[in-house]
Structures are given as C-alpha cells and as structure tokens.
Design an enzyme around this catalytic site. Structure first.
Site, PDB file in Angstrom:
ATOM      1  N   ARG A  13      -8.490   0.049 -16.373  1.00  0.00           N
ATOM      2  CA  ARG A  13      -8.317  -0.817 -15.214  1.00  0.00           C
ATOM      3  C   ARG A  13      -9.485  -1.791 -15.268  1.00  0.00           C
ATOM      4  O   ARG A  13      -9.736  -2.385 -16.305  1.00  0.00           O
ATOM      5  CB  ARG A  13      -8.322   0.052 -13.952  1.00  0.00           C
ATOM      6  CG  ARG A  13      -7.479  -0.488 -12.829  1.00  0.00           C
ATOM      7  CD  ARG A  13      -7.376   0.491 -11.657  1.00  0.00           C
ATOM      8  NE  ARG A  13      -8.689   0.922 -11.164  1.00  0.00           N
ATOM      9  CZ  ARG A  13      -8.851   1.752 -10.152  1.00  0.00           C
ATOM     10  NH1 ARG A  13      -7.803   2.251  -9.521  1.00  0.00           N
ATOM     11  NH2 ARG A  13     -10.053   2.099  -9.752  1.00  0.00           N
ATOM     12  N   MET A  22      13.398   3.078  12.706  1.00  0.00           N
ATOM     13  CA  MET A  22      12.124   2.375  12.746  1.00  0.00           C
ATOM     14  C   MET A  22      11.138   3.087  13.670  1.00  0.00           C
ATOM     15  O   MET A  22       9.969   3.251  13.348  1.00  0.00           O
ATOM     16  CB  MET A  22      12.336   0.935  13.213  1.00  0.00           C
ATOM     17  CG  MET A  22      11.086   0.092  13.088  1.00  0.00           C
ATOM     18  SD  MET A  22      11.293  -1.560  13.722  1.00  0.00           S
ATOM     19  CE  MET A  22      12.371  -2.284  12.513  1.00  0.00           C
ATOM     20  N   LYS A  24     -12.978   3.228   1.871  1.00  0.00           N
ATOM     21  CA  LYS A  24     -12.017   2.128   1.725  1.00  0.00           C
ATOM     22  C   LYS A  24     -10.698   2.499   2.424  1.00  0.00           C
ATOM     23  O   LYS A  24     -10.486   3.673   2.767  1.00  0.00           O
ATOM     24  CB  LYS A  24     -11.780   1.838   0.243  1.00  0.00           C
ATOM     25  CG  LYS A  24     -11.124   2.982  -0.514  1.00  0.00           C
ATOM     26  CD  LYS A  24     -11.184   2.761  -2.017  1.00  0.00           C
ATOM     27  CE  LYS A  24     -10.549   3.932  -2.744  1.00  0.00           C
ATOM     28  NZ  LYS A  24     -10.947   4.004  -4.138  1.00  0.00           N
ATOM     29  N   TYR A  29      21.640   6.745  12.187  1.00  0.00           N
ATOM     30  CA  TYR A  29      22.257   5.648  11.437  1.00  0.00           C
ATOM     31  C   TYR A  29      23.031   6.164  10.236  1.00  0.00           C
ATOM     32  O   TYR A  29      22.569   7.078   9.539  1.00  0.00           O
ATOM     33  CB  TYR A  29      21.181   4.702  10.896  1.00  0.00           C
ATOM     34  CG  TYR A  29      20.604   3.778  11.929  1.00  0.00           C
ATOM     35  CD1 TYR A  29      21.399   2.841  12.585  1.00  0.00           C
ATOM     36  CD2 TYR A  29      19.247   3.826  12.227  1.00  0.00           C
ATOM     37  CE1 TYR A  29      20.842   1.984  13.517  1.00  0.00           C
ATOM     38  CE2 TYR A  29      18.690   2.965  13.157  1.00  0.00           C
ATOM     39  CZ  TYR A  29      19.487   2.048  13.809  1.00  0.00           C
ATOM     40  OH  TYR A  29      18.950   1.206  14.713  1.00  0.00           O
TER      41      TYR A  29
HETATM   42  C1  LIG Z   1     -11.540   5.264  -4.469  1.00  0.00           C
HETATM   43  C2  LIG Z   1     -12.571   5.384  -5.445  1.00  0.00           C
HETATM   44  C3  LIG Z   1     -13.378   6.556  -5.506  1.00  0.00           C
HETATM   45  C4  LIG Z   1     -13.142   7.757  -4.645  1.00  0.00           C
HETATM   46  O1  LIG Z   1     -12.195   8.621  -5.260  1.00  0.00           O
HETATM   47  P1  LIG Z   1     -11.742  10.003  -4.607  1.00  0.00           P
HETATM   48  O2  LIG Z   1     -10.848  10.594  -5.619  1.00  0.00           O
HETATM   49  O3  LIG Z   1     -11.049   9.691  -3.342  1.00  0.00           O
HETATM   50  O4  LIG Z   1     -12.953  10.801  -4.381  1.00  0.00           O
HETATM   51  C5  LIG Z   1     -14.418   6.563  -6.419  1.00  0.00           C
HETATM   52  N1  LIG Z   1     -14.651   5.503  -7.226  1.00  0.00           N
HETATM   53  C6  LIG Z   1     -13.901   4.388  -7.203  1.00  0.00           C
HETATM   54  C7  LIG Z   1     -14.213   3.274  -8.140  1.00  0.00           C
HETATM   55  C8  LIG Z   1     -12.827   4.298  -6.330  1.00  0.00           C
HETATM   56  O5  LIG Z   1     -12.078   3.193  -6.318  1.00  0.00           O
END
Ligand SMILES: *Cc1c(COP(=O)(O)O)cnc(C)c1O
Length: 859
Positions: A627, A803, A529, A755
């Site tokens: 969550r 920037m 992701k 700046y």
């Molecule tokens: C991002 C995620 C992972 C991976 O976690 P890491 O700590 O990066 O290995 C596993 N399970 C879920 C549900 C996630 O959202």
C-alpha cells in the site's frame, strides 16, 4: 444531630394526593372503578412501591415503565397513573389515564398550590440551592408553617414529589427550581407562580441540554420575569450574569455581596476556618460583627446571606436571623465536615460537582490548609457540561497541584485532572488514579490518617460516597451521608430509540492493559482514526491519554484538528495523505505526518521553508503490505535525499504489517526486512526517536527491542485482532448498541413481513418492530445482522431491513412489550453478541462492524 429539613418522604404525612385533584387538574380519565382515593406519595421506580403510593408509569430513556405495572400491582400498589389502558387485571387498583404523566403531575402541582393558597419561595441558580433552602427553612419556620421541598431530589419532578407532603395548614412552600433543559423553568413558574426568588450563582450551562451559557441564563430570566410587582428577587451582586437579571423583574430587587460594596446586604471580613465561617454584616444602618455560620466556604455563604434578606422580607429581624443561622449545620454531601475513624477531618462534598464548585472548594481548602500536616484531595466525576468539560478538569487539576499534598482521582474523566496536576508540577508520586472506590479506601487506610490531616472529597459519582462511608468513624455517621439512589428519574423523560453506550472504564482498563503488555519502555500510540473506530474520537483520546497512551494517530488533518480544538495537546500522527498546502496548518497545530514518497517530502519541504518552520515526519517503509510506503529496496537511497531536506524533522520510521492477524511467517519476513533497513541506516549514523511496526495484532505477535513504539487501534476498543494469539483477559469490549421495541404484534400464519414480502410467517408469530435500519448502519444487504438480544434471549431478524426500521421474531420469548430494551451489539443478561460474531454474519471483519454504525447514533 438533627437535620433541619427532613426529607419529605421520611416524615409522617397525611394522605395528600387526592385522586380527584389529579382528575380535575390533569384532565385524566379513570379506567374502571376507582378503589383507593388518597395516596401518600408518587413513586416512579417499581422497586420503591409501597401500598400507599401512586405508581406513575412513564416513558423514559431506558424504555417504558408501563411494562412495570404488573409488578407494581404485585407489590401491592393501590393506584396507577399511566398513558394507556393496562393489559393486566387491575381490579382493586385505581387506574388513572393521562396524556403525559409529567404534564399531569405539573398540572396537579399547580392545582394544589392554588387550592391551599400557599406562597412559593423559589431558589434558582446553579449551585448551593439546598443550603439556601435549609437556611430559609430555619429562619421562616419561626413565624410561619413552612413546607420545605426535599433537599436531595433533582429535576422538574421534584416539584410534585415535594408537594405530595403539603398539608392544608402550610403557609409557605420552599422549593429548589432545578432546570435540566430549556423550558423547565417555564413549567415550574407556571405551576407555582412564586412570589419570592433567590438566584445566587450562574456558573455554567450545567447540562448537555443547553446549547450555551446564554440559553441557561435565559431560563433564570424566566424566573426573574415571573415574579409579581409586590414580590422579592434576591440576587448575588458578585456574579455578573446574576446581576443582569435585575433589569427584567417587576419585583423589588435586593442584592447580597461579599465583594461588591454597594450590595444591599454586605458581608465583609470573611474568615474561613475548618469548621465555621466568620464574617461581619452590613444592612442599611445595621451592623453586626463576628457573625458565625457552620457552613464552609465563601460560595456557600451566599445562600445564607440570601436567606437573611428573605427573612427580613417576611419580618424576621436580622439580629434574630443571624442567631438562627449560627445553629444551621452543613448538609450531607455539601462541604460537610466529618471525622474519620482515625480522627482526620473529612470534608464531604459529594452531592454534585462541576468545575466552579470544585474550584470554590479548593479555594476554601487553600485558606484553611495552614493548620494541617497533610492535605489530601479526592476528585470524582464532575457533571458533563459542554466540550469545555476537559478544560474544567484541567483547571481543577492545576488548582489541586497548588493546594494539596496528595491527589487521588476516581473514574476515567477525573483522571484528566490528575494528568493536569502532573503537568503543573505536582510530583507524580503524590498522584494516583483509580477506577474502583474500594482501591481508594484501601490506599487511605494505608496512609494512616490522623487528626492533623484533612481530606476533601469532591465529585458527583455515587461510588465516591462509598469512600466517605468507608472512612467514617462509626457506622452511625452514615445516616449523615447522602442517600445512594434518587427517588426521581433524572431529567425530562424522553424516548431515545437507538443509541450507543460506551464503557469508558473498560476503555481505560484496555489501554492500561496494552501499555503493560508493551512494557514501560515502549511508547503507546493509540489509533483513533474513523472517529475512534466509531466510538467517538474525543472520548477515546481523553481516556487513552490519561491511562498510558503518549501519542495519538488519526487518518487525516480534519480528524486531528477536531482533537486540537477541544484542547488535546498530545502529539498526533496523521497516517494518510496530507496535501502539501495543508502542511502549514499541520505545523501550526504541532502535528506529525506520514511520509511515503520523495516528491511528497520535497513539496512539504518547500512549504516548511516558506514559513521557516519544521514539519515533523514519520517515514513509512513498505515491507510487503503493498500500500503506501517507500519500497524497501529503495529505502537507503531515498533516505540520503530525505536527510537533505532541512525543514523536515524525521522523528520516526515505520512499516505496517499486512497479515499479523493470521500469518506469522510472513510477518516475520516483514520484520526482518524492516530491521535490516533500520540497521543499515544506523550503520550510516542515521537514528530515529521512534521505530515502529506493530498494530494490535502485531503487538501480540512481535516483541523486538528494536521497536520502541506500537500503533494500537482495534484492541483499545476491546475487539479481537488476531486468530493467532489470545488477547489478555482484562481487555473488554467498549461498545454496546441498543434500541427499544416500538411495536409488538401477533400475526396469523402466512402473513408477509416488510418490503418485498420476503418473509412469510409460518405459524402464529409474534413480531416486534425496532426503530433501527440501514440508515443507522444496520446492514441490509448482501447479508443482515442475523440476531439481536431481548430479555437476554436471541431473536432473529425477519424480512428486509428498512431505512429506519426492522422486524424481529419474538414468538419464543414471552411478554415482549413496547419499550423493552434490545441489544444489537454487546451483552444482555447471560448472552452477548460480539463484533466478531456479527462480522461472520455480514461476511466482514470486526473493524467494519463498529466503524459502520453511523454517526447519527447518539453516543
Ligand atoms: C489503523 C492503523 C493501525 C491500527 O491498527 P489496529 O489493527 O486497529 O491496531 C496501525 N497502523 C496504521 C498505519 C494504521 O493505518
């Protein structure tokens, strides 16, 4: 054995580069008094400097070789071409300043060709240019004084490099027209104004610099169009894209062919054998039977046929040319047959590789394999084309499965071909993936190769050439191999201020280590992701899948579709919310989705029923993360409803740890709560293909036989997930973030920097400006990236981050110069700055450090 076309740099030459020619041609300017006036060759790499060479300083991707001028002088160079006045003592050295080094050398090329009135024969197209050049040389040298460009040099600069050895008596010059980006061909034809050109293959848009195949063909069109009316254009009639070039040329067009019967010069009855190729030739009324060349493969034959037509144009009779061609040997690295120590036939095809040439080599292998006991194919990396690269590896793997008995791959990309061979029913025991050439050499040693074995080595990586070298019967043969280092910096020189380097070998190693840690029976889901945690999801997914990952996870549908678009077929789980209307697309694309709510599940069910499909789901249980997820207390009851939804296929059940990185007892509680749910469901005969809980930290902490999958993100990228447990040692960071120095200035005490004048110099300070700022992901507030590495030493950021820019104090580091490489994240010299360290500066975690480096960074 003698090469027909000796590389220019090995030959004795007159001192052919005249200072005054460059001055005149390139509008250059002398800096101080010139001492030497004549030079033997151009030199771009300070390590290759000899006293007689002219060192050409330029800006390139790694910085600016102007910084190497002092070293070049130390090594005794007598002449330098550069952009600005050098800041060192140059007495006794000729210094020539030009606007742009590449343009200057091209202008010089044009000037000398006109001065000596030599005619140019250009070999364009995608592949096989060197063989064509060698064949032309063989034929034309019988009648003319011929100068032949270096066969192994590549890119635009190979033109001036080869012309450095041009001598006044030469009548013809033979050159490869190697284009690596749009506009190169224009420069080449401007400089050389060729009379004759050969174009025989247009396989692929073979570098990333071309937007598509058409743009690449356009370059070749420029060559066809540049020929004069009394010139000659030789085209391959069997290649559709090449054929179209006929219409744009004023010159006489003649064609060669093996398939198209209306070709002007036709080869027929082509017989491919392990050491030669035999064919008949028809040219007008002339017919020749059983002609032989020692070149292997139909694709290589085209170059030889093209040379015959050019020979005729220059009054070398066909009958004579055919005899000459029979003596031509295969060139190093281009389908060259050699003997191994133990007598096996090696085919060295390690010059360059792309999909078309790899497939052509395999076609040849299929034709000759009958005479051998074992056919072994070794594949290295192919040139990076477009996104079609993965399809290329898959196509090659499929073909290997058809023609070879054993398949070894070298490197992370080539491993994709191995995976494809497995998918196409090649037995797994016949396939091995390697990342280190020494391991391949060792395996081959054990295979006991004999005279009845044949080994094809195909790939462009240098490391593959060391495998060929290791296999050879005598060290003496090694001189028939390709040289290891190019003389010319590849491609057109560009300033690339800030970029990410991703180590795919480290990534491969990490994935394999994680897989080994989990054990054979557990499925590895690699989490890609957020664009692969900022590393590039496509690259990560590809490398992970061929190194042990079985499943991928992404956050949303868009990310999943990106992977599907490039042909990744592995199962993918969408971890975050998928809006019900998109369930249809998820089913079409064979994605699985997270379910954490009964109403959500019912909405999916309705969509799936409408299209009579089944949506694959993993049900998420909240065991204390607070969550997403079905509360643990309601889990059993919710499942009764879920199981009634017949258009959902519940493939997995999982939970997510909230503190596996620093709270083992809490994680233990989550595990217990989750296990009791799974146990209760099992008691009610409800089973799942996948039961999973662990992320990176969790997989170091928890090893429970009930779980048969782990979802690993962070550790894949070589980042440390846990304070509680060490990672295995072989896990290495994948990402390095680099930039280059834009400007260096001395400031007196009390000068404000940046700046808001937030930094005031204390003493005399040297400040370097870097072309990277918060719009690249280099945080401005509340805390900054504290330090960077330059010359292997830490330098502090000073003042506010802008920037696009920031400033560092380099007062304590001598000789910092424009173009020097700076490491923002990663290793330089002995020191390194890790994502973990940066996280402590910024007050965050390593995850956020890597994912907030913005996508505008070149990867
Ligand atoms: C991002 C995620 C992972 C991976 O976690 P890491 O700590 O990066 O290995 C596993 N399970 C879920 C549900 C996630 O959202």
């Amino acid at each position: 054995m003698k090469l027909t076309c000796t590389p220019a740099r090995l030959r004795y030459t007159l001192d052919m580069i005249s200072l005054y020619d460059i001055l005149k041609a390139a509008n250059g300017q002398l800096f101080g008094e010139p001492s030497s006036h004549l030079f033997a060759k151009f030199c771009f790499d300070v390590r290759d400097v000899t006293p007689s060479s002219l060192f050409v300083a330029m800006r390139n991707q790694r910085g600016d070789s102007h910084a190497d001028i002092p070293e070049a002088i130390q090594r005794g160079v007598k002449g330098i071409v550069c952009h600005g006045p050098p800041e060192v003592d140059t007495s006794g050295v000729t210094v020539l300043m030009v606007n742009d080094s590449v343009d200057a050398l091209m202008a010089w090329s044009r000037y000398v060709l006109a001065k000596y009135q030599v005619r140019t024969i250009a070999v364009g197209g995608t592949s096989g240019k060197s063989v064509t050049l060698a064949a032309l040389h063989k034929l034309l040298a019988t009648r003319y004084k011929v100068h032949c460009g270096d066969l192994d040099d590549e890119g635009l600069l190979s033109l001036p490099v080869s012309l450095a050895a041009l001598e006044p008596h030469h009548q013809l010059v033979l050159l490869k027209f190697d284009v690596t980006q749009p506009g190169d061909m224009h420069q080449l034809v401007q400089a050389t104004q060729p009379d004759v050109a050969i174009i025989d293959h247009l396989d692929v848009a073979h570098t990333l610099s071309f937007s598509d195949h058409d743009q690449y063909v356009d370059e070749q069109r420029t060559l066809a169009r540049a020929l004069p009316a009394d010139g000659l254009l030789v085209l391959n009639n069997d290649d559709e894209a090449v054929r179209t070039l006929a219409s744009v040329s004023l010159a006489t067009v003649q064609t060669i062919g093996i398939i198209q019967q209306d070709s002007d010069l036709l080869a027929s009855n082509v017989t491919l054998a392990p050491h030669r190729t035999v064919f008949d030739v028809r040219w007008g009324d002339e017919r020749y039977q059983m002609c032989t060349v020692q070149l292997l493969g139909e694709h290589v034959l085209y170059g030889a046929l093209a040379a015959l037509l050019v020979g005729i144009h220059f009054a070398v009779p066909l009958s004579e040319s055919l005899k000459l061609l029979a003596q031509l040997e295969a060139l190093p690295g281009r389908m060259r047959p050699m003997r191994s120590k133990t007598g096996a036939l090696l085919i060295d095809d390690t010059y360059r590789a792309h999909t078309a040439s790899a497939l052509a080599a395999l076609d040849w292998l299929e034709q000759v394999r009958g005479g051998f006991r074992r056919v072994i194919c070794i594949l290295g990396e192919m040139e990076r084309g477009s996104q079609r690269q993965q399809q290329g590896y898959r196509a090659v793997g499929r073909r290997v499965a058809q023609v070879a008995d054993a398949f070894l791959t070298l490197g992370a990309d080539a491993a994709q071909a191995a995976r494809s061979a497995i998918d196409h029913d090649m037995p797994e025991h016949a396939i091995r993936m390697f990342y280190n050439p020494a391991e391949i050499s060792a395996i081959l040693e054990r295979l006991d190769l004999g005279t009845d074995d044949i080994v094809l080595l195909k790939g462009g990586n240098r490391s593959l050439r060391t495998v060929v070298r290791d296999l050879l019967s005598t060290p003496n043969d090694a001189r028939l191999l390709l040289r290891q280092t190019p003389t010319i910096p590849l491609a057109r020189i560009q300033l690339r201020p800030t970029w990410l380097e991703l180590d795919s070998d480290a990534l491969a190693q990490n994935v394999r280590t994680i897989k080994a840690l989990l054990g054979r029976d557990k499925t590895l889901m690699t989490v890609v992701k957020a664009d692969g945690y900022g590393h590039g999801a496509l690259m990560v997914a590809r490398v992970a899948l061929v190194n042990g990952a079985d499943y991928l996870a992404v956050a949303n549908l868009g990310e999943a579709l990106q992977l599907r678009e490039v042909g990744i077929q592995a199962p993918i789980l969408v971890l975050s919310y998928l809006p019900p209307p998109m369930a249809r697309q998820a089913m079409q694309q064979h994605l699985s989705v997270a379910v954490f709510d009964l109403e959500q599940a019912r909405a999916y069910e309705r969509i799936a029923r409408d299209v009579e499909g089944k949506l694959v789901c993993h049900v998420k249980i909240d065991t204390g993360m607070g969550r997403l997820g079905i509360p643990a207390a309601n889990a059993i009851q919710t499942f009764r409803h879920l199981l009634a939804l017949k258009n959902l296929h519940i493939e997995g059940i999982y939970t997510h740890f909230s503190s596996a990185d620093d709270n083992a007892p809490y994680t233990e509680q989550q595990v217990d709560s989750f296990k009791s749910i799974v146990r209760a469901l099992r008691a009610a005969s409800i089973h799942f293909q996948y039961v999973h809980a662990a992320n990176s930290a969790g997989s170091l902490l928890v090893d429970d036989p009930m779980f048969n999958m782990a979802r690993v993100g962070l550790m894949t990228y070589g980042l440390r997930p846990s304070r509680l447990r060490e990672m295995p040692e072989s896990i290495k960071p994948v990402m390095t973030w680099k930039t280059t120095v834009l400007q260096v200035r001395q400031f007196p005490p009390n000068s404000p920097i940046g700046y808001g004048n937030s930094y005031i110099t204390q003493g005399q300070e040297t400040i370097a400006i870097l072309p990277v700022g918060y719009a690249d992901g280099l945080r401005r507030a509340p805390h900054t990236w504290r330090e960077v590495l330059i010359h292997g030493v830490r330098a502090p950021l000073v003042g506010r981050v802008s920037m696009e820019k920031c400033a560092i104090n380099v007062s304590h580091i001598p000789n910092v110069a424009v173009g020097d490489e700076v490491v923002l994240l990663g290793q330089q010299g002995e020191d390194s700055i890790s994502a973990e360290e940066i996280a402590t500066w910024l007050g965050t975690i390593n995850y956020e450090v890597v994912t907030t480096i913005l996508p505008r960074q070149m990867r």
